[in-house]
Design a protein around this motif. Structure first.
Motif, mmCIF file in Angstrom:
data_model
loop_
_atom_site.group_PDB
_atom_site.id
_atom_site.type_symbol
_atom_site.label_atom_id
_atom_site.label_comp_id
_atom_site.label_asym_id
_atom_site.label_seq_id
_atom_site.Cartn_x
_atom_site.Cartn_y
_atom_site.Cartn_z
ATOM 1 N N LEU A 206 -44.435 33.611 -18.266
ATOM 2 C CA LEU A 206 -44.199 32.050 -18.659
ATOM 3 C C LEU A 206 -42.893 31.844 -19.556
ATOM 4 C CD1 LEU A 206 -47.848 31.095 -19.440
ATOM 5 C CD2 LEU A 206 -46.454 30.702 -17.301
ATOM 6 N N ASP A 207 -42.203 33.111 -19.965
ATOM 7 C CA ASP A 207 -41.249 32.868 -20.928
ATOM 8 C C ASP A 207 -39.644 33.285 -20.040
ATOM 9 O OD1 ASP A 207 -42.351 31.718 -23.060
ATOM 10 O OD2 ASP A 207 -43.122 33.941 -23.722
ATOM 11 N N ASN A 208 -40.191 33.350 -18.816
ATOM 12 C CA ASN A 208 -38.961 33.991 -18.076
ATOM 13 C C ASN A 208 -37.886 32.910 -17.804
ATOM 14 O OD1 ASN A 208 -37.446 34.501 -15.125
ATOM 15 N ND2 ASN A 208 -38.184 36.589 -16.203
ATOM 16 N N PRO A 209 -36.862 33.238 -18.364
ATOM 17 C CA PRO A 209 -35.639 32.346 -18.349
ATOM 18 C C PRO A 209 -35.221 31.935 -16.824
ATOM 19 C CG PRO A 209 -34.689 34.399 -19.095
ATOM 20 C CD PRO A 209 -36.124 34.562 -19.035
ATOM 21 N N GLN A 210 -35.169 32.798 -16.017
ATOM 22 C CA GLN A 210 -34.811 32.844 -14.622
ATOM 23 C C GLN A 210 -35.587 31.725 -13.726
ATOM 24 O OE1 GLN A 210 -34.250 37.034 -14.181
ATOM 25 N NE2 GLN A 210 -32.509 36.629 -13.231
ATOM 26 N N VAL A 211 -37.000 31.936 -13.875
ATOM 27 C CA VAL A 211 -38.136 31.202 -13.427
ATOM 28 C C VAL A 211 -38.055 30.026 -14.053
ATOM 29 C CG1 VAL A 211 -40.511 30.894 -12.707
ATOM 30 C CG2 VAL A 211 -39.341 33.085 -12.724
ATOM 31 N N ARG A 212 -37.912 29.678 -15.420
ATOM 32 C CA ARG A 212 -37.683 28.262 -16.105
ATOM 33 C C ARG A 212 -36.478 27.640 -15.612
ATOM 34 N NH1 ARG A 212 -37.100 29.902 -20.820
ATOM 35 N NH2 ARG A 212 -39.447 30.111 -21.467
ATOM 36 N N LYS A 213 -35.472 28.424 -15.195
ATOM 37 C CA LYS A 213 -34.197 27.459 -14.652
ATOM 38 C C LYS A 213 -34.773 26.850 -13.167
ATOM 39 C CE LYS A 213 -29.463 27.906 -13.735
ATOM 40 N NZ LYS A 213 -28.229 29.078 -13.617
ATOM 41 N N ILE A 214 -35.302 27.556 -12.576
ATOM 42 C CA ILE A 214 -35.784 26.904 -11.395
ATOM 43 C C ILE A 214 -36.740 25.751 -11.441
ATOM 44 C CG2 ILE A 214 -37.104 27.302 -9.053
ATOM 45 C CD1 ILE A 214 -34.627 28.682 -9.030
ATOM 46 N N ALA A 215 -37.554 25.918 -12.429
ATOM 47 C CA ALA A 215 -38.692 24.926 -12.744
ATOM 48 C C ALA A 215 -37.983 23.620 -13.254
ATOM 49 C CB ALA A 215 -39.632 25.551 -13.794
ATOM 50 N N GLU A 216 -36.985 23.764 -13.980
ATOM 51 C CA GLU A 216 -36.511 22.843 -14.545
ATOM 52 C C GLU A 216 -35.738 21.879 -13.405
ATOM 53 O OE1 GLU A 216 -33.863 24.262 -17.366
ATOM 54 O OE2 GLU A 216 -35.250 24.588 -18.974
ATOM 55 N N GLN A 217 -35.221 22.531 -12.486
ATOM 56 C CA GLN A 217 -34.767 21.780 -11.366
ATOM 57 C C GLN A 217 -35.695 20.685 -10.708
ATOM 58 O OE1 GLN A 217 -32.766 24.501 -8.412
ATOM 59 N NE2 GLN A 217 -31.781 25.361 -10.224
ATOM 60 N N TYR A 218 -36.800 21.070 -10.628
ATOM 61 C CA TYR A 218 -37.958 20.338 -10.156
ATOM 62 C C TYR A 218 -38.714 19.525 -10.886
ATOM 63 C CZ TYR A 218 -37.265 23.288 -5.989
ATOM 64 O OH TYR A 218 -36.583 23.960 -4.708
ATOM 65 N N GLY A 219 -38.427 19.672 -12.401
ATOM 66 C CA GLY A 219 -39.300 18.965 -13.097
ATOM 67 C C GLY A 219 -40.784 19.507 -13.379
ATOM 68 N N LYS A 220 -40.787 20.611 -13.288
ATOM 69 C CA LYS A 220 -42.053 21.462 -13.152
ATOM 70 C C LYS A 220 -42.197 22.608 -14.227
ATOM 71 C CE LYS A 220 -43.859 19.174 -9.654
ATOM 72 N NZ LYS A 220 -45.282 18.474 -9.914
ATOM 73 N N THR A 221 -43.458 23.067 -14.595
ATOM 74 C CA THR A 221 -43.583 24.200 -15.611
ATOM 75 C C THR A 221 -43.396 25.290 -14.657
ATOM 76 O OG1 THR A 221 -45.773 24.351 -15.129
ATOM 77 C CG2 THR A 221 -45.074 22.544 -16.866
ATOM 78 N N VAL A 222 -43.010 26.442 -15.563
ATOM 79 C CA VAL A 222 -43.055 27.579 -14.675
ATOM 80 C C VAL A 222 -44.170 28.103 -14.196
ATOM 81 C CG1 VAL A 222 -42.740 30.239 -15.348
ATOM 82 C CG2 VAL A 222 -41.177 28.713 -16.797
ATOM 83 N N ALA A 223 -45.282 27.741 -14.854
ATOM 84 C CA ALA A 223 -46.667 28.029 -14.011
ATOM 85 C C ALA A 223 -46.514 27.398 -12.736
ATOM 86 C CB ALA A 223 -47.853 27.556 -14.885
ATOM 87 N N GLN A 224 -46.277 26.005 -12.552
ATOM 88 C CA GLN A 224 -46.443 25.419 -11.342
ATOM 89 C C GLN A 224 -45.421 25.944 -10.184
ATOM 90 O OE1 GLN A 224 -45.565 21.650 -13.102
ATOM 91 N NE2 GLN A 224 -47.738 20.857 -12.786
ATOM 92 N N VAL A 225 -44.214 26.661 -10.664
ATOM 93 C CA VAL A 225 -43.358 27.332 -9.904
ATOM 94 C C VAL A 225 -43.978 28.388 -9.298
ATOM 95 C CG1 VAL A 225 -41.171 28.176 -9.717
ATOM 96 C CG2 VAL A 225 -41.368 26.083 -10.392
ATOM 97 N N CYS A 226 -44.589 29.197 -10.238
ATOM 98 C CA CYS A 226 -45.258 30.429 -9.989
ATOM 99 C C CYS A 226 -46.246 30.328 -8.909
ATOM 100 C CB CYS A 226 -45.792 31.112 -11.124
ATOM 101 S SG CYS A 226 -44.668 31.733 -12.125
#
Length: 273
Positions: A206-226
């Motif tokens: 949940l604190d992974n910066p690379q996944v967070r960067k993707i999540a921000e592009q969609y207006g979603k959380t890291v959990a939702q992208v995962c």
């Protein structure tokens, strides 16, 4: 369509909801009862438990109290990894069935190919013995589908070489950076649905910066992208939470990842550092 109302179809034509609610590490009693009740109210219809979780009774009570017709809810439970004997497998299933008190079980899994204290040891004969019991339960209509958990390709090949019914499911630890490619490919080639437990790496991702960067592009959380990533890969995610807002968040995954973002996530390896 919502991920909560869409299905995968197993090799025996049984439909299984594409998004499940996991109950690993949720204590029996109010914690399990309340979290399952919340999940059902939010639209989850696939609940995953196990004899080893020691919370089957609370799962069953929450399902019964929900007022939702039994045939609309998919219930998975598991034979403990330590059970590698036919008679004990039959007796343990009866324990689970009694605790759940929901009639049939929709999916019954061997929890692991070896006892947890002996990971990697060859228990092929024991797995064949308990699978024989599971085949009988399946053919008697006590369970609607049967499968395994934590099985490698070698474990699957050993089991299927000496049994009549091929597993319909293999539930394995599966998340971004830990996609078990060999086992996943084998299962896909042999019409075995892969379910992914710990799709959030037990929170470590949940604190992974690379996944967070993707999540921000969609207006979603890291959990939702995962969770969405698993669905994009035709792997059934089993997120777990006891927090109502997160239970809701984990089901809000009706978006599509761009192919280039999926490729980027495919390339990530150490996502829990």
């Amino acid at each position: 369509m919502s991920s909560l109302t869409e299905y995968f179809t197993l090799s025996n034509d049984v439909q299984i909801h594409k998004l499940g609610f996991g109950t690993w590490q949720i204590p029996d009693g109010d914690d399990t009862y309340n979290s399952v009740t919340t999940a059902l109210k939010l639209g989850y219809r696939h609940i995953d438990t196990a004899r080893a979780y020691e919370n089957e009774a609370s799962v069953g009570r929450a399902v019964r109290d929900s007022g939702i017709p039994r045939d609309q809810i998919f219930i998975t439970t598991k034979l403990p990894a330590e059970v590698k004997d036919y008679d004990q497998a039959r007796a343990t299933f009866e324990e689970s069935s009694s605790l759940l008190d929901l009639g049939h079980v929709d999916l019954y899994l061997i929890h692991a190919p070896w006892p947890w204290a002996e990971q990697g040891k060859d228990y092929s004969e024991g797995n064949i013995a308990v699978w024989t019991a599971m085949e009988e339960l399946y053919e008697a209509g006590r369970v609607r589908s049967i499968g395994v958990s934590n099985f490698s390709v070698a474990d699957l090949e050993s089991l299927t070489a000496s049994t009549r019914i091929r597993p319909q499911v293999n539930q394995i630890r599966w998340f971004i950076g830990n996609t078990q490619d060999e086992t996943t490919a084998y299962c896909e080639a042999n019409d075995i649905l892969v379910e992914g437990y710990s799709p959030l790496a037990t929170g470590a991702i949940l604190d992974n910066p690379q996944v967070r960067k993707i999540a921000e592009q969609y207006g979603k959380t890291v959990a939702q992208v995962c969770i969405r990533y698993l669905l994009e890969k035709d792997v059934l995610p089993l997120p777990k939470s006891t927090t109502p807002s997160r239970i809701a968040e984990n089901a809000d995954v009706d978006f599509v990842l761009k192919p280039e973002d999926v490729t980027f996530l495919d390339g990530l390896t150490d996502t829990t550092a």
